[in-house]
Design a protein around this motif. Structure first.
Motif, PDB file in Angstrom:
ATOM      1  N   ARG A  35      44.699  34.849  41.218  1.00 36.32           N
ATOM      2  CA  ARG A  35      44.372  34.109  42.440  1.00 36.32           C
ATOM      3  C   ARG A  35      45.457  34.200  43.527  1.00 36.32           C
ATOM      4  O   ARG A  35      45.136  34.340  44.714  1.00 36.32           O
ATOM      5  N   PRO A  36      46.755  34.103  43.185  1.00 40.48           N
ATOM      6  CA  PRO A  36      47.759  34.253  44.260  1.00 40.48           C
ATOM      7  C   PRO A  36      47.641  35.591  44.986  1.00 40.48           C
ATOM      8  O   PRO A  36      47.770  35.640  46.218  1.00 40.48           O
ATOM      9  N   ALA A  37      47.381  36.651  44.237  1.00 42.90           N
ATOM     10  CA  ALA A  37      47.198  37.962  44.873  1.00 42.90           C
ATOM     11  C   ALA A  37      45.952  37.962  45.751  1.00 42.90           C
ATOM     12  O   ALA A  37      45.938  38.540  46.845  1.00 42.90           O
ATOM     13  N   ALA A  38      44.895  37.290  45.275  1.00 43.44           N
ATOM     14  CA  ALA A  38      43.668  37.198  46.062  1.00 43.44           C
ATOM     15  C   ALA A  38      43.902  36.403  47.343  1.00 43.44           C
ATOM     16  O   ALA A  38      43.398  36.769  48.417  1.00 43.44           O
ATOM     17  N   LEU A  95      38.795  38.069  39.693  1.00 42.34           N
ATOM     18  CA  LEU A  95      39.189  36.822  40.345  1.00 42.34           C
ATOM     19  C   LEU A  95      39.391  35.677  39.358  1.00 42.34           C
ATOM     20  O   LEU A  95      40.194  34.780  39.603  1.00 42.34           O
ATOM     21  N   ASP A  96      38.660  35.687  38.231  1.00 40.79           N
ATOM     22  CA  ASP A  96      38.740  34.581  37.278  1.00 40.79           C
ATOM     23  C   ASP A  96      39.516  34.913  36.005  1.00 40.79           C
ATOM     24  O   ASP A  96      39.817  34.000  35.232  1.00 40.79           O
ATOM     25  N   GLU A  97      39.810  36.186  35.790  1.00 44.08           N
ATOM     26  CA  GLU A  97      40.371  36.552  34.481  1.00 44.08           C
ATOM     27  C   GLU A  97      41.762  35.955  34.264  1.00 44.08           C
ATOM     28  O   GLU A  97      42.482  35.626  35.212  1.00 44.08           O
ATOM     29  N   ASN A  98      42.111  35.809  32.981  1.00 43.93           N
ATOM     30  CA  ASN A  98      43.411  35.269  32.570  1.00 43.93           C
ATOM     31  C   ASN A  98      43.712  33.924  33.234  1.00 43.93           C
ATOM     32  O   ASN A  98      44.810  33.701  33.757  1.00 43.93           O
ATOM     33  N   ASN A  99      42.718  33.037  33.193  1.00 44.68           N
ATOM     34  CA  ASN A  99      42.890  31.694  33.750  1.00 44.68           C
ATOM     35  C   ASN A  99      43.353  31.721  35.204  1.00 44.68           C
ATOM     36  O   ASN A  99      44.305  31.036  35.601  1.00 44.68           O
ATOM     37  N   ASN A 100      42.671  32.538  35.991  1.00 37.76           N
ATOM     38  CA  ASN A 100      42.928  32.621  37.440  1.00 37.76           C
ATOM     39  C   ASN A 100      44.289  33.213  37.791  1.00 37.76           C
ATOM     40  O   ASN A 100      44.828  32.962  38.874  1.00 37.76           O
ATOM     41  N   PRO A 155      34.733  38.092  46.489  1.00 44.04           N
ATOM     42  CA  PRO A 155      34.299  39.251  45.704  1.00 44.04           C
ATOM     43  C   PRO A 155      34.130  40.531  46.535  1.00 44.04           C
ATOM     44  O   PRO A 155      34.426  41.635  46.044  1.00 44.04           O
ATOM     45  N   ILE A 156      33.694  40.403  47.781  1.00 39.54           N
ATOM     46  CA  ILE A 156      33.553  41.590  48.630  1.00 39.54           C
ATOM     47  C   ILE A 156      34.933  42.151  48.959  1.00 39.54           C
ATOM     48  O   ILE A 156      35.166  43.367  48.869  1.00 39.54           O
ATOM     49  N   ALA A 157      35.857  41.281  49.356  1.00 41.55           N
ATOM     50  CA  ALA A 157      37.206  41.728  49.691  1.00 41.55           C
ATOM     51  C   ALA A 157      37.888  42.390  48.500  1.00 41.55           C
ATOM     52  O   ALA A 157      38.530  43.443  48.638  1.00 41.55           O
ATOM     53  N   ILE A 158      37.747  41.791  47.321  1.00 44.17           N
ATOM     54  CA  ILE A 158      38.418  42.331  46.133  1.00 44.17           C
ATOM     55  C   ILE A 158      37.767  43.643  45.685  1.00 44.17           C
ATOM     56  O   ILE A 158      38.455  44.579  45.275  1.00 44.17           O
ATOM     57  N   ALA A 159      36.441  43.729  45.763  1.00 39.62           N
ATOM     58  CA  ALA A 159      35.773  44.992  45.414  1.00 39.62           C
ATOM     59  C   ALA A 159      36.249  46.116  46.327  1.00 39.62           C
ATOM     60  O   ALA A 159      36.381  47.268  45.897  1.00 39.62           O
ATOM     61  N   TYR A 160      36.524  45.778  47.571  1.00 38.35           N
ATOM     62  CA  TYR A 160      37.040  46.769  48.524  1.00 38.35           C
ATOM     63  C   TYR A 160      38.500  47.102  48.225  1.00 38.35           C
ATOM     64  O   TYR A 160      38.866  48.269  48.065  1.00 38.35           O
ATOM     65  N   ILE A 177      30.455  42.567  40.411  1.00 35.97           N
ATOM     66  CA  ILE A 177      30.690  41.936  39.106  1.00 35.97           C
ATOM     67  C   ILE A 177      32.140  42.128  38.687  1.00 35.97           C
ATOM     68  O   ILE A 177      32.811  41.184  38.233  1.00 35.97           O
ATOM     69  N   ARG A 178      32.643  43.344  38.831  1.00 36.01           N
ATOM     70  CA  ARG A 178      34.037  43.619  38.446  1.00 36.01           C
ATOM     71  C   ARG A 178      35.010  42.803  39.288  1.00 36.01           C
ATOM     72  O   ARG A 178      36.027  42.306  38.790  1.00 36.01           O
ATOM     73  N   ALA A 179      34.716  42.647  40.583  1.00 36.27           N
ATOM     74  CA  ALA A 179      35.590  41.868  41.460  1.00 36.27           C
ATOM     75  C   ALA A 179      35.600  40.399  41.051  1.00 36.27           C
ATOM     76  O   ALA A 179      36.656  39.757  41.017  1.00 36.27           O
ATOM     77  N   ALA A 180      34.430  39.866  40.745  1.00 36.94           N
ATOM     78  CA  ALA A 180      34.341  38.468  40.331  1.00 36.94           C
ATOM     79  C   ALA A 180      35.106  38.239  39.025  1.00 36.94           C
ATOM     80  O   ALA A 180      35.809  37.234  38.874  1.00 36.94           O
TER      81      ALA A 180
END
Length: 468
Positions: free
Chosen positions: A314-317, A306-311, A60-65, A300-303
């Motif tokens: 995740r490959p991008a993450a 990470l889970d939206e549209n059935n993951n 979540p920290i990496a994605i928020a960034y 919250i937005r990052a999390a």
């Protein structure tokens, strides 16, 4: 490693756009939510430094960034990998770090005064599940005869520590200590490993801080010691330890290197257990309330992403996390668990879609009952030396876990239509306590409102009235 490389022009433009957005949002809130308008102000501190350990659950920290969610909030964040959990905690306490990816037990233990004394809080739970227990190839071969097989010859999961008990007993008979690794004395990994071992009749040892003994090895059948997560596979390969409990990608790394076998995930020990949290000092939250709400909004937005549209993301993450400035493990190693599968013995890959959960099941909400579970395990193994009343456990949880901050952040995002109200608990009715949970490997029920009754329910562990 520090990797905040924003150019000054970009920063100026972003600040200007964020300021415009804040004015627009303020107008919106005036019309639709006067309470939120009052509470969601400009961040008092814009330049922030966050710490993390190289594990996939720092995502979540990496994605928020990377997705610009911090910048959307007017926050300019530098992210630094830390050498170990103690260095990370000390950094938050001394102000070198403004906040950090933390073990769920760290804010609780610090506030309680076990180890370093400091009032740390969390407004945001970072994930559910994500850990595993791995044993060496040699130990695995000794366990296999004790494990039932499916028709195709693969082991039946979950594998209980009952299968390990004869191995540990043989080591003891031979006069050899059975050494295992976990990442920190107040880590989820320590308590999960202890829970699994004890459920199989293997005593993981007691702490006695009132006697100056923080080894956690009193009366132990298996001897648990601290090893930093990225060093787990090498320590196992060297034969210093015979197994470990750690987060990803360090269980899957053992499989890829052919040096060990993950025998169980924490999802199988306690279904949808809370794992990491985002920790800040209580002083920071009091001094910078708007900043605290805004960083929580970004997380919250990052999390959710990470889970939206059935993951689907995740490959991008995984691609982001595989960078050396984040987790730094190979893409395939991280993807093995982050994309909904988990490989046990080499070639035995199984579907576990909830191995990593970042948003669904209200994963980000800081439940008091989650904090209380950790406190019960601290008492069970002696880190809390003496009896405490049920109200003490509840009050301690409420001083650390801060759903009030989380609620402000979530409601402001709902008002802006960035998230849906149905994605969150019903705040009007939420108590902070989950319903009694039964999905543990030993089938013992946990009710967060009755901590002492829960402590007394275990065959192995301290009970009310016990003092080492």
């Amino acid at each position: 490693m520090i990797f905040n490389q924003q150019k000054s022009l970009r920063k100026t433009i972003t600040r200007t756009m964020a300021a415009i957005a804040t004015v627009a949002a303020s107008s919106f809130f005036t019309l639709h939510s006067s309470a939120n308008a009052e509470e969601l102000g400009w961040p008092e501190k814009e330049e922030l430094t966050f710490g993390f350990i190289k594990l996939t659950d720092m995502a979540p920290i990496a994605i928020a960034y990377e997705n610009g969610y911090f910048e959307d909030e007017g926050l300019y964040v530098t992210i630094e990998a830390q050498a170990n959990w103690k260095v990370l905690l000390d950094g938050v306490i001394d102000g070198r770090l403004d906040g950090a990816h933390m073990l769920a037990g760290q804010p609780i233990a610090a506030t309680m005064g076990f180890g370093t004394k400091a009032h740390i809080i969390t407004p945001f739970s970072m994930d559910l599940n994500g850990n595993g227990i791995t044993v060496s190839n040699s130990v695995w071969e000794q366990m296999k005869p004790n494990i039932p097989k499916m028709a195709d010859g693969r082991p039946v999961h979950p594998i209980k520590a009952d299968a390990l008990k004869p191995v540990v007993e043989q080591y003891k008979a031979d006069g050899k200590p059975f050494n295992m690794g976990m990442v920190f004395p107040v880590s989820t990994h320590n308590y999960e490993l202890r829970y699994w071992l004890a459920a199989g009749g293997i005593h993981p040892g007691y702490y006695a801080p009132h006697k100056g003994d923080n080894s956690g090895k009193i009366d132990a059948d298996a001897l648990l010691s601290v090893t930093p997560p990225p060093q787990m596979p090498a320590t196992l390969e060297a034969g210093t330890i015979y197994g470990y409990c750690v987060g990803e990608p360090w269980n899957q790394q053992a499989v890829f290197k052919g040096i060990g076998v993950p025998v169980i995930t924490d999802y199988e020990i306690w279904k949808n257990n809370p794992e990491k949290v985002f920790g800040i000092t209580a002083e920071f939250a009091e001094k910078y309330p708007n900043t605290t709400i805004r960083l929580t909004r970004a997380l919250i937005r990052a999390a959710q992403w990470l889970d939206e549209n059935n993951n689907a993301n995740r490959p991008a993450a995984v691609k982001i996390l595989s960078q050396s400035n984040y987790v730094g493990a190979d893409y395939d190693v991280i993807a093995n668990s982050m994309t909904g599968t988990f490989e046990y013995e080499k070639g035995d890959k199984r579907e576990i879609p909830d191995f990593n959960v970042f948003f669904r099941y209200n994963a980000t909400y800081p439940y008091y009952s989650d904090a209380i579970w950790y406190l019960t395990q601290m008492r069970r193994w002696g880190q809390i030396s003496e009896d405490k009343s049920d109200s003490w456990y509840i009050d301690m949880a409420k001083s650390v876990y801060r759903p009030d901050i989380y609620q402000k952040a979530a409601e402001s995002l709902i008002a802006e239509k960035k998230v849906k109200a149905t994605d969150f608990p019903n705040f009007a009715e939420e108590t902070g306590f989950k319903p009694a949970q039964k999905d543990f490997i030993d089938n013992i029920e946990f009710d967060g409102s009755k901590p002492n009754a829960y402590i007394d329910s275990f065959a192995i562990g301290l009970k009310q009235g016990d003092l080492l």
